[in-house]
Design an enzyme around this catalytic site. Structure first.
Site, PDB file in Angstrom:
ATOM      1  N   PHE A   1       0.864  -1.192   0.000  1.00  0.00           N
ATOM      2  CA  PHE A   1       0.000   0.000   0.000  1.00  0.00           C
ATOM      3  C   PHE A   1       0.891   1.230   0.000  1.00  0.00           C
ATOM      4  O   PHE A   1       1.672   1.449   0.925  1.00  0.00           O
ATOM      5  CB  PHE A   1      -0.935   0.047   1.215  1.00  0.00           C
ATOM      6  CG  PHE A   1      -1.819   1.275   1.177  1.00  0.00           C
ATOM      7  CD1 PHE A   1      -3.015   1.258   0.484  1.00  0.00           C
ATOM      8  CD2 PHE A   1      -1.414   2.454   1.782  1.00  0.00           C
ATOM      9  CE1 PHE A   1      -3.809   2.404   0.411  1.00  0.00           C
ATOM     10  CE2 PHE A   1      -2.201   3.601   1.713  1.00  0.00           C
ATOM     11  CZ  PHE A   1      -3.399   3.571   1.024  1.00  0.00           C
TER      12      PHE A   1
ATOM     13  N   ASP B   1       9.359   3.107   1.792  1.00  0.00           N
ATOM     14  CA  ASP B   1       8.169   3.871   2.146  1.00  0.00           C
ATOM     15  C   ASP B   1       7.955   3.718   3.654  1.00  0.00           C
ATOM     16  O   ASP B   1       7.470   2.692   4.125  1.00  0.00           O
ATOM     17  CB  ASP B   1       6.964   3.381   1.350  1.00  0.00           C
ATOM     18  CG  ASP B   1       5.714   4.210   1.647  1.00  0.00           C
ATOM     19  OD1 ASP B   1       5.733   4.994   2.616  1.00  0.00           O
ATOM     20  OD2 ASP B   1       4.714   4.060   0.917  1.00  0.00           O
TER      21      ASP B   1
ATOM     22  N   LYS C   1       2.430  11.156   7.138  1.00  0.00           N
ATOM     23  CA  LYS C   1       1.630  10.908   8.330  1.00  0.00           C
ATOM     24  C   LYS C   1       2.141  11.690   9.547  1.00  0.00           C
ATOM     25  O   LYS C   1       1.848  12.861   9.667  1.00  0.00           O
ATOM     26  CB  LYS C   1       1.503   9.407   8.576  1.00  0.00           C
ATOM     27  CG  LYS C   1       0.694   8.743   7.432  1.00  0.00           C
ATOM     28  CD  LYS C   1       0.061   7.420   7.798  1.00  0.00           C
ATOM     29  CE  LYS C   1      -0.998   7.057   6.757  1.00  0.00           C
ATOM     30  NZ  LYS C   1      -0.611   6.004   5.830  1.00  0.00           N
TER      31      LYS C   1
HETATM   32  C1  LIG Z   1      -0.823   6.077   4.366  1.00  0.00           C
HETATM   33  C2  LIG Z   1       0.271   5.584   3.490  1.00  0.00           C
HETATM   34  C3  LIG Z   1       0.546   6.190   2.253  1.00  0.00           C
HETATM   35  C4  LIG Z   1      -0.308   7.268   1.665  1.00  0.00           C
HETATM   36  O1  LIG Z   1      -0.385   8.415   2.453  1.00  0.00           O
HETATM   37  P1  LIG Z   1      -1.575   9.479   2.202  1.00  0.00           P
HETATM   38  O2  LIG Z   1      -1.182  10.640   3.061  1.00  0.00           O
HETATM   39  O3  LIG Z   1      -2.846   8.827   2.618  1.00  0.00           O
HETATM   40  O4  LIG Z   1      -1.557   9.797   0.749  1.00  0.00           O
HETATM   41  C5  LIG Z   1       1.615   5.729   1.539  1.00  0.00           C
HETATM   42  N1  LIG Z   1       2.384   4.720   1.999  1.00  0.00           N
HETATM   43  C6  LIG Z   1       2.152   4.110   3.167  1.00  0.00           C
HETATM   44  C7  LIG Z   1       3.050   3.016   3.629  1.00  0.00           C
HETATM   45  C8  LIG Z   1       1.070   4.509   3.943  1.00  0.00           C
HETATM   46  O5  LIG Z   1       0.809   3.879   5.096  1.00  0.00           O
END
Ligand SMILES: *Cc1c(COP(=O)(O)O)cnc(C)c1O
Length: 419
Positions: free
Chosen positions: A159, A244, A273
């Site tokens: 994700f 990520d 985040k």
């Molecule tokens: C939440 C998340 C995203 C996307 O972040 P948004 O601010 O919702 O666009 C990307 N990568 C990971 C691992 C995430 O948990």
């Protein structure tokens, strides 16, 4: 009315007789707000630390913390203070002009993460998109991949956000259905399997994009050595490793970055985040100067990226993390959370995964569905949310106390025992 809204109404009504204000707010949201979420029927009005209060004055312990956007809890005084101070100075300039928060924010974030350059953006998805663009550009300009041939390797179950290019390499049918045609240039390999990864490299491979721990997939921790092996393979093939860490980073696992547990360094990290302190969206790509250095004026941008308010809050976040206190809390309290959750194995729980204050609780076959457990815990004053039907994700604010963790696990214990 769609099946989804029907289900939400039924579940809202099932749990308590809807009060007038609550019913009105739910109806309004249902009518005017696009139906791309299926929230628990709790309507939050205020929050502080690890607790939220709904419109009726009922308090709940927040065990989700905005999917790690609220690592420091709701309205942490240092973060709110930094925001208010900046609100009274200047909030937005655009990048057409300089401002006095951008340089310090980038320098301090680079210092904290041990990286050389920072590209500030807003949402997590934007940071990932930006890292993908940078990796492609690096492949053409530096590695010498022929034009339009660059490939990026991703992992099954990933994700990384919701843009068309990002969902192009998702294998979640709910996230991808009806959004084609998809962006080419991505290949996916099984997560946690170094041999599958080794077989996926070609001379055109620009980067490997990976979550060091997969959050949305249910807090999946790869086998020990996998990430180090990934690093070695990337070095061997002159390929960038992009970690990520939007959900796993900034203290959640007990280290600043989840990759730190394995002593592995990425070439680029995406952060988001918690970088916005739960106040506003702040994201960034951080990493090597010779990689982020491929960007030139006009080749990438964002109106709000690196705005003064975001930078001021981001600086306060960096300051909180620089002491290591939050990471220590995640380590110590995380051990307690995992020990307590582990007691439930065989009592409705099949498996507990994760690291630090982050746990994926796999409900056993025969246990109630994740949604049912989440709603029952809500009634008991604990907010958690299922992911993929039978997994509950626990990711409380790092400011939570040991007793509060016990309260949450005791609630889960009671729900699974059918009390
Ligand atoms: C939440 C998340 C995203 C996307 O972040 P948004 O601010 O919702 O666009 C990307 N990568 C990971 C691992 C995430 O948990």
């Amino acid at each position: 009315m769609t099946a989804g809204t029907e289900a939400r109404k039924v579940s809202a009504g099932h749990h308590r007789p809807p009060d007038v204000l609550g019913a009105e707010l739910l109806d309004q949201e249902d009518r005017w707000c696009a139906h791309n979420y299926h929230p628990l029927p709790v309507i939050i009005a205020t929050a502080e630390g690890a607790w939220v209060t709904d419109v009726n004055g009922k308090r709940y312990l927040d065990m989700l913390a905005g999917y790690s956007a609220l690592n420091f809890g709701h309205r942490h005084p240092a973060l709110v203070g930094a925001a208010i101070e900046q609100l009274n100075r200047v909030t937005l300039t655009s990048r057409a002009f300089h401002h006095d928060q951008l340089g310090p924010f980038c320098a301090e974030l680079a210092g904290l993460t041990g990286t050389e350059m920072v590209l500030p953006m807003n949402s997590g998805a934007e940071a990932v998109e930006s890292a993908l663009k940078v990796a492609r550009k690096w492949a053409y300009r530096v590695k010498g991949v022929p034009e339009n041939r660059a490939q990026i390797i991703t992992a099954g179950g990933n994700f990384h956000g919701r843009t068309i290019s990002i969902v192009s390499f998702s294998d979640d049918p709910v996230a991808t259905a009806d959004y084609g045609p998809f962006t080419p240039g991505f290949v996916s390999v099984k997560y946690g399997d170094p041999e599958a990864l080794a077989g996926a490299f070609t001379p055109d491979t620009a980067a490997v994009l990976v979550e060091p721990i997969q959050g949305e997939a249910g807090v999946i921790v790869p086998p020990i050595g996998y990430l180090a092996q990934m690093r070695r393979l990337c070095d061997e093939h002159n390929v960038l490793l992009i970690a990520d860490e939007i959900q796993s980073g900034l203290g959640r696992t007990g280290e600043l970055l989840a990759l730190d547990h394995e002593g592995v360094r990425a070439d680029l990290y995406t952060l988001g985040k918690a970088l916005g302190g739960g106040i506003l969206p702040v994201s960034a790509v951080v990493g090597r100067r010779d990689v982020l250095g491929v960007l030139t004026p006009g080749s990438h941008g964002s109106t709000f990226g690196g705005n003064p308010l975001a930078c001021a809050v981001g600086r306060a976040v960096v300051k909180l993390l620089a002491t290591g206190d939050m990471q220590r809390r995640a380590t110590e309290l995380g051990a307690h959370l995992h020990a307590r959750l582990g007691e439930l194995i065989g009592k409705g729980v099949a498996e507990v995964r994760g690291r630090g204050l982050w746990a994926g609780v796999q409900l056993a076959p025969g246990a109630p569905a994740g949604r049912v457990v989440s709603e029952a815990m809500m009634d008991r004053g604990v907010l958690v949310k299922e992911t993929h039907e039978s997994t509950l994700r626990f990711g409380p604010p790092l400011v939570i106390s040991r007793d509060e963790i016990d309260f949450a696990v005791d609630s889960l214990t009671a729900v699974l025992a059918g009390d």
